[in-house]
Design a protein around this motif. Structure first.
Motif, PDB file in Angstrom:
ATOM      1  N   TYR A 214       0.835  -1.203   0.000  1.00 54.94           N
ATOM      2  CA  TYR A 214       0.000   0.000   0.000  1.00 54.94           C
ATOM      3  C   TYR A 214       0.867   1.251   0.000  1.00 54.94           C
ATOM      4  CZ  TYR A 214      -5.009  -0.821   0.637  1.00 54.94           C
ATOM      5  OH  TYR A 214      -6.319  -1.104   0.445  1.00 54.94           O
ATOM      6  N   LYS A 215       1.848   1.207   0.884  1.00 54.48           N
ATOM      7  CA  LYS A 215       2.730   2.362   1.005  1.00 54.48           C
ATOM      8  C   LYS A 215       3.467   2.600  -0.302  1.00 54.48           C
ATOM      9  CE  LYS A 215       6.820   2.475   2.507  1.00 54.48           C
ATOM     10  NZ  LYS A 215       8.092   2.390   3.227  1.00 54.48           N
ATOM     11  N   SER A 218       1.018   3.962  -2.894  1.00 57.68           N
ATOM     12  CA  SER A 218       0.476   5.307  -2.655  1.00 57.68           C
ATOM     13  C   SER A 218       1.564   6.350  -2.432  1.00 57.68           C
ATOM     14  CB  SER A 218      -0.515   5.290  -1.501  1.00 57.68           C
ATOM     15  OG  SER A 218       0.097   4.776  -0.333  1.00 57.68           O
ATOM     16  N   SER A 219       2.296   6.265  -1.323  1.00 57.42           N
ATOM     17  CA  SER A 219       3.258   7.347  -1.066  1.00 57.42           C
ATOM     18  C   SER A 219       4.471   7.295  -1.984  1.00 57.42           C
ATOM     19  CB  SER A 219       3.722   7.358   0.392  1.00 57.42           C
ATOM     20  OG  SER A 219       3.026   6.486   1.182  1.00 57.42           O
ATOM     21  N   LYS A 221       4.567   6.033  -5.024  1.00 59.77           N
ATOM     22  CA  LYS A 221       4.175   6.134  -6.433  1.00 59.77           C
ATOM     23  C   LYS A 221       4.751   5.027  -7.320  1.00 59.77           C
ATOM     24  CE  LYS A 221       2.231  10.363  -5.957  1.00 59.77           C
ATOM     25  NZ  LYS A 221       1.828  10.040  -4.577  1.00 59.77           N
TER      26      LYS A 221
END
Lengths: 349, 295
Positions: A214-215, A218-219, A221
């Motif tokens: 997830y990280k 999302s963060s 990219k």
């Protein structure tokens, strides 16, 4: 009340009995039939992963050569030694332990049964350390290179991820091969591709795999993640599905878990390797005390033939890369040092 | 920056939900005086049944409920052994930790063509605002409910008294066995929900690694939280935050070995336990089988 309870307990016992069934090794006299037996890891021969692949390889071997093959599934890790020992008392010509967890049990039984021959898959003792043990290891870096190349060609954000289980020499193969493949793609495209590497320090924590993925999606990219992390990988694939990004599977074709998100998989074809060593032994070749390293050339690592969502052009180019690896044009790094050398070579030319 | 904070929060909540269910199961059982070390086994079985029912009915809610019932069934074994037969509670709990994964794997092979993992469930439990699993909110609701029952109802008083001094409760006409049975079974139900929340919300299938240690962490959270629902809830959240921090700190350009970062949740828990949580008092009769004849 007592009656009800004893009925309950007895039915419970009957219910559990089938779990204790015992696959007996053949104990017939020596009749010239070549016999191979294997002890799979706890996943058993239907784990849809390397144990299953090994068993399928043995079955193929049996169909081709008429050899007798059998397996003895352990119910718990203390059974590894027990099963190997039981098989050693039978008349198997070759006894296989699947997975590096078998290395200690194999070491012990091989010392006690010097007349028997053993194969350990995914582990290698020192050459000649045990004259009746053959080690089989894989050049996983080669398939990792292929998927790294695919990731590099597929990424739109020019940022991809790698999630490893725990740092060890086998996962190092995956990490360095993957990064090398990325570098190759980046150079071909004339771009810079960043790679984020993170270890879960677990092979079982699915929630952690999902969280790390997830990280990265999302963060960080990242839009493609390759995992070499066992059970943690199920979480990674889940995150890819939730966020609708790409993920690359490991060990077997994992596209069935998430057909729209699994780009491809770095396959380890244990079955082919098992077939090769069994054949060698059957043909009378002396393989004890030796270690074999199998890769693309032996068809023991690679990617699936059908990849639903992979661009066919990228697939074809990847197969060309595989040829280059096969003939030795590309020397794929297998740990951090060799990766640094590879990186230097790439930037130099 | 905002996205990192959001993903930190998201990870925390995702991680905490199965733990909270397990911890609440631990609280209610221990409060009634029965040590439940078998949460892990109950969670595993709940995880398997939840995923299988979820797969075959395509209804995640049915699966979730079935997961709870499966946990309750396992807990019934524990109750029979440790309440009726007065067996050592730790041992019978430990036995469940073996039966849970073993039975799950055995049944999994029967129902899923010899595989060791179930197929993917067609529908997962819904998400609130499209990000947070609904199980997070259910876990919170369960915690509040359990707190209310334990401290604001006469049932709660009975549960607690049975856990502190069963003989005294018995002389006042409380059926100790009945209360303990109910508590242990609901403990299993909650643990089963926890397992199912793993396989129906966090991931979408049961694998042998789905439940790997969550039950034991939940048990630790019970003790950390001083055997209260709110305390255990906080402990689970703390552990989840630490885990989320480990996830977001790892993989960066900081040259800290991943092993050190991944130790964080455990180290942090120990430090806070030593520094801020004072003496923790277990229910007095916890772990002792109640025998009517003894004084």
């Amino acid at each position: 009340m007592k009656r009800i309870i004893s009925f309950f307990i007895i039915s419970l016992m009957i219910f559990m009995l089938p779990g204790c069934s015992w696959d007996d090794p053949q104990t017939i006299e020596n009749d010239g039939v070549f016999r191979v037996s294997m002890v799979p890891d706890l996943g058993g021969v239907n784990d849809q992963s390397f144990n299953q692949s090994a068993w399928e390889g043995l079955q193929k071997f049996s169909n081709k050569t008429g050899a007798q093959v059998s397996y003895m599934e352990p119910k718990q890790s203390s059974d590894f030694l027990l099963n190997l020992d039981k098989l050693s008392d039978g008349n198997s010509d070759l006894i296989l332990g699947i997975g590096y967890v078998m290395s200690d049990p194999i070491e012990q039984v091989s010392k006690l049964n010097l007349d028997k021959n053993y194969v350990i898959v995914d582990y290698a003792f020192e050459e000649g350390e045990f004259n009746n043990v053959t080690g089989v290891v894989f050049r996983s870096q080669e398939s990792a290179f292929m998927v790294g190349y695919i990731a590099g060609r597929t990424t739109k954000t020019h940022k991809v991820g790698f999630i490893g289980g725990m740092k060890n020499p086998v996962i190092d193969q995956f990490e360095s091969g993957y990064k090398a493949g990325l570098l190759w793609a980046a150079k071909e495209l004339g771009k810079n591709i960043d790679v984020v590497v993170q270890y879960a320090d677990s092979f079982s924590d699915e929630a952690k795999g999902k969280a790390i993925a997830y990280k990265m999606y999302s963060s960080d990219k990242c839009d493609v993640i390759f995992h070499a992390a066992g059970g943690v990988g199920y979480g990674v694939i889940e995150a890819a599905k939730d966020t609708n990004r790409y993920v690359i599977g490991v060990d077997r074709d994992q596209s069935y878990i998430a057909p729209d998100n699994v780009l491809t998989s770095a396959i380890k074809n244990v079955g082919a390797a098992v077939e090769i060593v069994s054949k060698k032994k059957m043909d009378g070749e002396e393989i004890g005390g030796m270690n074999f390293e199998f890769g693309i050339k032996e068809d023991c690592v690679g990617i699936p033939e059908t990849n639903k969502i992979l661009d066919p052009i990228v697939y074809q180019d990847t197969m060309k890369i595989a040829e280059l690896i096969k003939d030795g044009t590309i020397k794929v790094p297998y740990n951090l040092e060799t990766y640094k050398e590879f990186e230097k070579r790439m930037t130099d030319n | 920056m905002l996205s990192s904070i959001l993903s930190l929060l998201n990870t925390t909540l995702m991680y905490s939900a199965p733990l909270i269910f397990g911890a609440m199961g631990g609280v209610i059982s221990e409060r009634a005086g029965v040590v439940n070390i078998g949460i892990e086994g109950m969670m595993t079985f709940g995880a398997f049944v939840g995923a299988s029912i979820g797969y075959y009915t395509a209804n995640p809610w049915l699966g979730f409920l079935a997961g709870g019932l499966a946990g309750a069934l396992m807990a019934l074994l524990h109750a029979i052994a440790s309440i009726s037969f007065k067996a050592d509670q730790t041992i019978s709990g430990m036995a469940l930790n073996f039966i849970g994964p073993g039975l799950s794997l055995f049944l999994c092979r029967i129902f899923f063509s010899n595989q060791t993992m179930t197929d993917r469930v067609p529908n997962k439990l819904p998400k609130v605002f499209n990000v947070i699993d609904i199980t997070v909110f259910i876990a919170l609701a369960v915690t509040i409910l359990l707190w209310f029952i334990l401290y604001k109802t006469k049932w709660g008083l009975r549960i607690r008294s049975v856990g502190e001094h069963p003989a005294a409760a018995d002389t006042l006409g409380i059926n100790v066995y009945k209360i303990r049975y109910l508590s242990v079974i609901s403990s299993g139900f909650l643990a089963g929900l926890g397992g199912a929340s793993m396989t129906l919300a966090v991931v979408a299938q049961f694998t042998p690694t789905s439940i790997s240690g969550q039950g034991f962490i939940a048990l630790a959270a019970v003790i950390f939280g001083k055997w209260t629902p709110q305390g255990a809830y906080g402990a689970c959240l703390l552990f989840a935050i630490a885990q989320a921090l480990a996830v977001s700190l790892g993989g960066g350009k900081i040259a800290v070995p991943s092993e050190i970062i991944n130790m964080l949740p455990y180290v942090l828990t120990i430090i806070i336990l030593i520094l801020f949580v004072g003496k923790s008092m277990a229910p007095k009769a916890s772990g002792k089988p109640y025998d009517k004849g003894t004084r």
